[in-house]
Design a protein around this motif. Structure first.
Motif, PDB file in Angstrom:
ATOM      1  N   VAL A 230       1.017  -1.373  -0.179  1.00 20.13           N
ATOM      2  CA  VAL A 230      -0.347  -0.057   0.132  1.00 20.13           C
ATOM      3  C   VAL A 230       0.714   1.338  -0.278  1.00 20.13           C
ATOM      4  N   ILE A 231       2.008   1.173   1.053  1.00 24.32           N
ATOM      5  CA  ILE A 231       2.794   2.379   0.518  1.00 24.32           C
ATOM      6  C   ILE A 231       3.487   2.292  -0.023  1.00 24.32           C
ATOM      7  N   GLU A 232       4.226   1.520  -1.162  1.00 21.33           N
ATOM      8  CA  GLU A 232       4.546   1.739  -2.636  1.00 21.33           C
ATOM      9  C   GLU A 232       3.245   2.273  -3.393  1.00 21.33           C
ATOM     10  N   ALA A 233       2.464   1.483  -3.130  1.00 25.99           N
ATOM     11  CA  ALA A 233       1.498   2.564  -4.217  1.00 25.99           C
ATOM     12  C   ALA A 233       1.510   4.345  -3.926  1.00 25.99           C
ATOM     13  N   MET A 234       1.128   4.467  -2.939  1.00 28.18           N
ATOM     14  CA  MET A 234       0.585   6.040  -2.366  1.00 28.18           C
ATOM     15  C   MET A 234       1.745   6.851  -2.920  1.00 28.18           C
ATOM     16  N   GLU A 235       3.306   6.207  -2.760  1.00 28.98           N
ATOM     17  CA  GLU A 235       4.759   6.587  -3.196  1.00 28.98           C
ATOM     18  C   GLU A 235       4.783   6.965  -4.666  1.00 28.98           C
ATOM     19  N   CYS A 236       4.289   5.671  -5.536  1.00 29.30           N
ATOM     20  CA  CYS A 236       4.275   5.361  -6.642  1.00 29.30           C
ATOM     21  C   CYS A 236       3.165   6.571  -7.736  1.00 29.30           C
ATOM     22  N   GLU A 237       2.163   6.885  -6.767  1.00 28.82           N
ATOM     23  CA  GLU A 237       1.050   7.589  -7.061  1.00 28.82           C
ATOM     24  C   GLU A 237       1.953   9.401  -7.460  1.00 28.82           C
ATOM     25  N   ARG A 238       2.190   9.476  -6.039  1.00 30.41           N
ATOM     26  CA  ARG A 238       2.697  11.086  -6.529  1.00 30.41           C
ATOM     27  C   ARG A 238       4.416  10.986  -7.029  1.00 30.41           C
ATOM     28  N   GLN A 239       4.888  10.076  -7.252  1.00 25.53           N
ATOM     29  CA  GLN A 239       5.962   9.838  -8.462  1.00 25.53           C
ATOM     30  C   GLN A 239       5.587  10.296  -9.884  1.00 25.53           C
ATOM     31  N   LEU A 240       3.902   9.870 -10.310  1.00 22.87           N
ATOM     32  CA  LEU A 240       3.371   9.804 -11.213  1.00 22.87           C
ATOM     33  C   LEU A 240       2.635  11.226 -11.282  1.00 22.87           C
ATOM     34  N   TRP A 241       2.933  11.518 -10.313  1.00 26.15           N
ATOM     35  CA  TRP A 241       2.410  13.636 -11.019  1.00 26.15           C
ATOM     36  C   TRP A 241       2.257  13.867 -11.965  1.00 26.15           C
ATOM     37  N   PRO A 242       1.783  14.689 -13.305  1.00 26.84           N
ATOM     38  CA  PRO A 242       2.558  15.424 -13.938  1.00 26.84           C
ATOM     39  C   PRO A 242       3.851  16.411 -12.954  1.00 26.84           C
ATOM     40  N   ASP A 243       3.922  16.886 -12.230  1.00 25.27           N
ATOM     41  CA  ASP A 243       5.091  17.897 -11.410  1.00 25.27           C
ATOM     42  C   ASP A 243       5.796  17.132 -11.617  1.00 25.27           C
ATOM     43  N   ASN A 244       6.222  14.939 -11.410  1.00 26.36           N
ATOM     44  CA  ASN A 244       6.925  15.067 -10.820  1.00 26.36           C
ATOM     45  C   ASN A 244       7.651  14.460 -12.176  1.00 26.36           C
ATOM     46  N   VAL A 245       7.115  13.930 -13.165  1.00 21.08           N
ATOM     47  CA  VAL A 245       7.541  13.260 -14.297  1.00 21.08           C
ATOM     48  C   VAL A 245       8.334  14.330 -15.219  1.00 21.08           C
ATOM     49  N   LYS A 246       8.960  13.687 -16.313  1.00 17.42           N
ATOM     50  CA  LYS A 246      10.147  14.804 -16.812  1.00 17.42           C
ATOM     51  C   LYS A 246       9.647  14.434 -18.369  1.00 17.42           C
ATOM     52  N   ALA A 247       8.952  14.923 -19.192  1.00 19.04           N
ATOM     53  CA  ALA A 247       8.110  15.033 -19.963  1.00 19.04           C
ATOM     54  C   ALA A 247       8.637  15.247 -21.351  1.00 19.04           C
ATOM     55  N   THR A 248       9.845  14.005 -21.273  1.00 21.03           N
ATOM     56  CA  THR A 248      10.705  13.511 -22.234  1.00 21.03           C
ATOM     57  C   THR A 248      11.009  12.145 -22.506  1.00 21.03           C
ATOM     58  N   ILE A 249      10.752  11.768 -21.851  1.00 20.06           N
ATOM     59  CA  ILE A 249      10.961   9.909 -21.519  1.00 20.06           C
ATOM     60  C   ILE A 249      10.250   8.746 -20.612  1.00 20.06           C
ATOM     61  N   TYR A 250       9.927   7.968 -20.876  1.00 19.45           N
ATOM     62  CA  TYR A 250       9.392   7.567 -19.688  1.00 19.45           C
ATOM     63  C   TYR A 250      10.417   5.846 -19.879  1.00 19.45           C
ATOM     64  N   GLY A 251      10.872   5.870 -18.356  1.00 26.92           N
ATOM     65  CA  GLY A 251      11.625   4.832 -18.479  1.00 26.92           C
ATOM     66  C   GLY A 251      11.670   4.123 -17.570  1.00 26.92           C
ATOM     67  N   GLU A 252      12.475   2.910 -16.893  1.00 29.18           N
ATOM     68  CA  GLU A 252      12.153   1.422 -16.196  1.00 29.18           C
ATOM     69  C   GLU A 252      11.980   2.610 -15.259  1.00 29.18           C
ATOM     70  N   PRO A 253      11.917   3.440 -14.510  1.00 27.25           N
ATOM     71  CA  PRO A 253      11.270   3.639 -12.812  1.00 27.25           C
ATOM     72  C   PRO A 253      10.092   4.275 -13.361  1.00 27.25           C
ATOM     73  N   GLU A 254       9.413   4.639 -14.637  1.00 28.35           N
ATOM     74  CA  GLU A 254       8.281   5.236 -14.551  1.00 28.35           C
ATOM     75  C   GLU A 254       7.239   4.211 -14.895  1.00 28.35           C
ATOM     76  N   TYR A 255       7.453   2.652 -15.547  1.00 28.05           N
ATOM     77  CA  TYR A 255       7.125   1.852 -16.370  1.00 28.05           C
ATOM     78  C   TYR A 255       7.177   1.082 -14.700  1.00 28.05           C
ATOM     79  N   ASN A 256       8.182   1.066 -13.790  1.00 27.12           N
ATOM     80  CA  ASN A 256       7.870  -0.189 -12.613  1.00 27.12           C
ATOM     81  C   ASN A 256       6.859   0.879 -11.437  1.00 27.12           C
ATOM     82  N   ALA A 257       6.809   2.545 -11.438  1.00 32.53           N
ATOM     83  CA  ALA A 257       5.875   3.044 -10.502  1.00 32.53           C
ATOM     84  C   ALA A 257       4.804   2.463 -11.319  1.00 32.53           C
ATOM     85  N   LEU A 258       4.604   2.734 -12.438  1.00 33.80           N
ATOM     86  CA  LEU A 258       3.302   2.873 -12.901  1.00 33.80           C
ATOM     87  C   LEU A 258       2.295   0.608 -12.639  1.00 33.80           C
ATOM     88  N   ALA A 259       3.395   0.137 -11.924  1.00 34.36           N
ATOM     89  CA  ALA A 259       3.033  -1.248 -12.121  1.00 34.36           C
ATOM     90  C   ALA A 259       2.595  -1.606 -10.075  1.00 34.36           C
TER      91      ALA A 259
END
Length: 334
Positions: free
Chosen positions: A147-176
């Motif tokens: 549950v903690i991971e789900a909440m942390e990854c939700e915040r990681q994927l907020w627009p302000d925290n995502v560089k709109a240039t590449i969707y790399g493995e950190p973002e894909y892992n957070a998505l999962a």
């Protein structure tokens, strides 16, 4: 192209309701709805709206119930009470993460009700899962982690925290991991069956399924995500600048040109094929059947995009949107 013909070519592979676990999943979904309806009418209405099945009156069984239920076969768990705990608890946690995701969108109606609903979902899920028959404290620790991971990854994927240039493995892992609370069911089964040595391997497959589902969801929800200025895998794959004053047709053309839809679908299929191969050694026929249905729907969606040029431009978005929601929705909800 005959759009009426292509609209009729998708059929899920599995015949639902033939096995003991499939029948049990129907009972568990009915119990889940009753808990919501008895406890809080508004909560039920929010969930009805969330899973977009208001028209069908909750007549389908979503993968939020079916996956944790069918996962029992992997761990050779047959006790229906344990399956009930794992399935209902995990479904509450899954809906908690989904509502939490939705409530971060701009202009979401019933915002304050959704916040309260998400908290209630979290509480119900944790209570059900941690009050297990054997009082196993390891289960609670694992579920807290997920549950903690789900909440942390939700915040990681907020627009302000995502560089709109590449969707790399950190973002894909957070998505999962954002949708990875399905691992809660695995934690219950592994601990109560004494098969803890299997947990890490099975969880790796569950995270792949979670990522694949999220990727396909981004494909179907691209218009809503653009309206809400959400930075998703589709938006980045399409090299979209969301602040441009483009209309929907222009955005759609850019996404098509950059193969954003096809790339997401291809990655999802690859992940699901890996899961099917890895899980097949445990002979979980119901779980494999669900994965196969999602793969079939993804391949059908892939085919739609190869033929979209044959559809008149002004009809493309409407045609694709209806087809995707119908096809992907069928594989995940039927």
């Amino acid at each position: 192209m005959n759009t009426k013909l292509i609209a009729k070519t998708f059929h899920p592979r599995s015949e639902f309701g033939k096995t003991d676990l499939e029948l049990l999943s129907v009972e568990l979904w009915a119990e889940y709805k009753k808990i919501l309806d008895d406890d809080h009418t508004t909560l039920y209405e929010i969930l009805a709206c969330y899973i977009q099945q208001r028209e069908q009156g909750f007549k389908v069984v979503p993968i939020a119930i079916r996956l944790p239920c069918y996962l029992a076969r992997v761990f050779k768990v047959e006790d229906h009470e344990i399956i009930r705990i794992a399935s209902l608890g995990t479904c509450f946690l899954d809906h908690y993460t989904q509502i939490l995701d939705d409530v971060t969108d701009l202009n979401v109606p019933l915002n304050h009700e959704m916040i309260h609903a998400s908290h209630e979902m979290l509480l119900k899920g944790m209570v059900i899962l941690t009050k297990n028959p054997m009082g196993n404290t390891n289960i609670g620790n694992k579920i807290n982690q997920y549950v903690i991971e789900a909440m942390e990854c939700e915040r990681q994927l907020w627009p302000d925290n995502v560089k709109a240039t590449i969707y790399g493995e950190p973002e894909y892992n957070a998505l999962a991991k954002r949708g990875g609370v399905i691992r809660s069911a695995a934690a219950v089964y592994a601990n109560l069956s004494g098969k803890l040595d299997m947990l890490d391997e099975i969880n790796s497959y569950l995270l792949k399924i979670s990522q694949a589902v999220q990727l396909l969801d981004d494909v179907t929800d691209w218009q809503e995500d653009l309206r809400q200025k959400r930075i998703t895998s589709i938006i980045i794959a399409g090299h979209i600048t969301i602040n441009r004053s483009y209309n929907a047709e222009q955005y759609f053309s850019i996404l098509l040109k950059n193969h954003a839809f096809q790339n997401n679908i291809h990655r999802a299929i690859k992940l699901l094929e890996e899961c099917k191969k890895g899980l097949s050694i445990y002979s979980p026929k119901e779980l494999i059947s669900v994965i196969e249905d999602i793969i079939i729907s993804a391949r059908y969606s892939e085919e739609l995009f190869t033929q979209v040029e044959s559809v008149p431009k002004r009809e493309r978005i409407d045609f694709i949107s209806k087809q995707l929601k119908s096809v992907v929705g069928t594989s995940m909800m039927h």
